[in-house]
Scaffold this motif. Structure first.
Motif, PDB file in Angstrom:
ATOM      1  N   TRP A   1     -10.287   1.215   5.845  1.00 52.79           N
ATOM      2  CA  TRP A   1     -10.911   0.377   4.770  1.00 52.79           C
ATOM      3  C   TRP A   1     -10.477  -0.469   4.899  1.00 52.79           C
ATOM      4  CZ3 TRP A   1     -11.972   5.154   1.437  1.00 52.79           C
ATOM      5  CH2 TRP A   1     -11.742   6.159   1.843  1.00 52.79           C
TER       6      TRP A   1
ATOM      7  N   VAL B   1      -7.411   2.562  -3.778  1.00 58.47           N
ATOM      8  CA  VAL B   1      -7.920   2.173  -2.868  1.00 58.47           C
ATOM      9  C   VAL B   1      -8.517   2.864  -1.275  1.00 58.47           C
ATOM     10  CG1 VAL B   1      -7.082  -0.284  -3.060  1.00 58.47           C
ATOM     11  CG2 VAL B   1      -6.268   0.847  -1.170  1.00 58.47           C
TER      12      VAL B   1
ATOM     13  N   LEU C   1      -3.045   0.154  -3.502  1.00 59.49           N
ATOM     14  CA  LEU C   1      -2.646  -1.016  -4.004  1.00 59.49           C
ATOM     15  C   LEU C   1      -2.146  -1.362  -4.659  1.00 59.49           C
ATOM     16  CD1 LEU C   1      -3.182  -3.077  -0.926  1.00 59.49           C
ATOM     17  CD2 LEU C   1      -5.035  -3.882  -1.767  1.00 59.49           C
TER      18      LEU C   1
ATOM     19  N   ALA D   1       0.454  -0.983   0.035  1.00 56.72           N
ATOM     20  CA  ALA D   1       0.133   0.351   0.157  1.00 56.72           C
ATOM     21  C   ALA D   1       0.824   1.385  -0.087  1.00 56.72           C
ATOM     22  CB  ALA D   1      -1.142   0.286   0.643  1.00 56.72           C
TER      23      ALA D   1
ATOM     24  N   THR E   1     -10.418  -2.803   1.888  1.00 55.63           N
ATOM     25  CA  THR E   1      -9.928  -2.790   0.245  1.00 55.63           C
ATOM     26  C   THR E   1     -10.258  -3.403  -0.951  1.00 55.63           C
ATOM     27  OG1 THR E   1      -7.613  -4.490   0.424  1.00 55.63           O
ATOM     28  CG2 THR E   1      -7.279  -2.213   1.261  1.00 55.63           C
TER      29      THR E   1
END
Length: 337
Positions: A129, A97, A86, A76, A131
């Motif tokens: 998050w 993401v 990502l 990331a 993702t």
């Protein structure tokens, strides 16, 4: 002029502008580097220290941070384009993401049943998050712009402007476990959680580090110390003070490194409260550092760190990533003297 340590090996094809963060994969000797040239690069490091550029992907503005997933399959990154990306190592594809209202300063993977990505921004928020989903699981308001963040489950520690430190227990990630003012008198530059997740090291622009335990019952073990300073041995002799840019924990021995704007790095033992080894200065600021997964390689990025503002950003600034073979005696804990 950059001076390398005698046996230190230079990574080939380094970034072409300032190096914001370097991170080793937790699963293999792959080294990621995010850079002000907008790109994030991945290098494969061989046993003999030679390096091969394996992959690269781009942000549309400077890339400010990067972090590997625990299984080493994904990387990331966050940037001044306000986007989190990502990169999938197996497919070689990068996707967006995460999104913030201001540059993303830090990204960290948070352990859980499904790996969650935490992104911290100058928009005064941390967002968590999944993702696979386009919207954040939750958004946490911070007291100020985020400058530094690290996480070792169940701990996440965020350092912001105005010396705020906010501690989260990831079992209850949306509510601060504790909020305090940094024990250091000046701006926070770096935070690194203890490998055991029960405390953190924090470094500031004034050449000082504080070792802080999270629980009040351990407060007697908190301490701070000076480092990355020159001179100041006599009353007349004023010390030159440099920012502590990075703190990293050795994954095997639990000792730690510091590196700074003075171009120096050193290894320390928090439990015996002593310096284990100082290395010769490299002649230019060290902007980021990391140990590989078994603690045998210490990587450091020699790169302008903006400690003198834009006036220091000349065309002469070099950008190098160096690999230092770690001598075990330099990182093993020692009995208190």
């Amino acid at each position: 002029m950059i001076k390398a340590q005698q046996q230190d090996i230079e990574v080939q094809h380094p970034p072409t502008d300032g190096i914001s963060e370097i991170q080793f994969s937790p699963q293999a000797d792959f080294l990621a580097a995010s850079s002000w040239d907008n790109n994030v690069r991945i290098y494969e490091i061989q046993a003999n220290g030679s390096s091969t550029a394996k992959a690269m992907y781009s942000h549309t503005a400077p890339a400010l941070c990067c972090a590997w997933s625990k299984d080493g399959t994904k990387l990331a990154s966050g940037g001044a384009d306000k986007i989190g990306k990502l990169f999938d190592v197996s497919t070689g594809q990068s996707t967006q993401v995460a999104q913030h209202e201001a540059p993303i300063r830090e990204v960290r993977w948070v352990d859980g049943p499904n790996p969650i990505l935490a992104t911290g921004s100058w928009d005064k928020t941390i967002k968590y998050w999944d993702t696979r989903q386009p919207t954040p699981i939750s958004t946490i308001a911070l007291p100020e712009r985020l400058y530094a963040m690290d996480s070792v489950f169940p701990l996440l520690v965020a350092g912001t402007a105005d010396r705020h430190v906010v501690i989260y227990n990831l079992n209850n990630p949306s509510t601060p476990f504790k909020q305090l003012t940094s024990p250091l008198k000046w701006q926070t530059r770096t935070i690194a959680c203890f490998p055991g997740g029960n405390g953190y090291g924090i470094g500031s622009i004034e050449g000082r580090v504080a070792i802080q335990y999270v629980e009040d019952k351990d407060a007697s073990m908190n301490f701070s110390f000076k480092c990355h300073r020159d001179g100041g041995q006599t009353l007349r002799d004023k010390a030159s003070v440099y920012a502590v840019n990075c703190i990293n924990w050795n994954p095997v021995h639990g000792t730690f490194s510091t590196a700074g704007a003075d171009g120096g790095f050193a290894f320390w033992d928090k439990d015996s409260r002593q310096k284990l080894k100082t290395f010769p200065k490299v002649g230019s600021p060290i902007s980021s550092t990391c140990f590989n997964r078994n603690g045998t390689i210490f990587a450091y990025a020699v790169s302008y760190d903006w400690n003198k503002g834009h006036t220091g950003a000349t065309g002469q600034n070099q950008n190098k990533i160096m690999l230092h073979p770690v001598n075990e005696v330099d990182v093993k804990p020692r009995k208190r003297t």
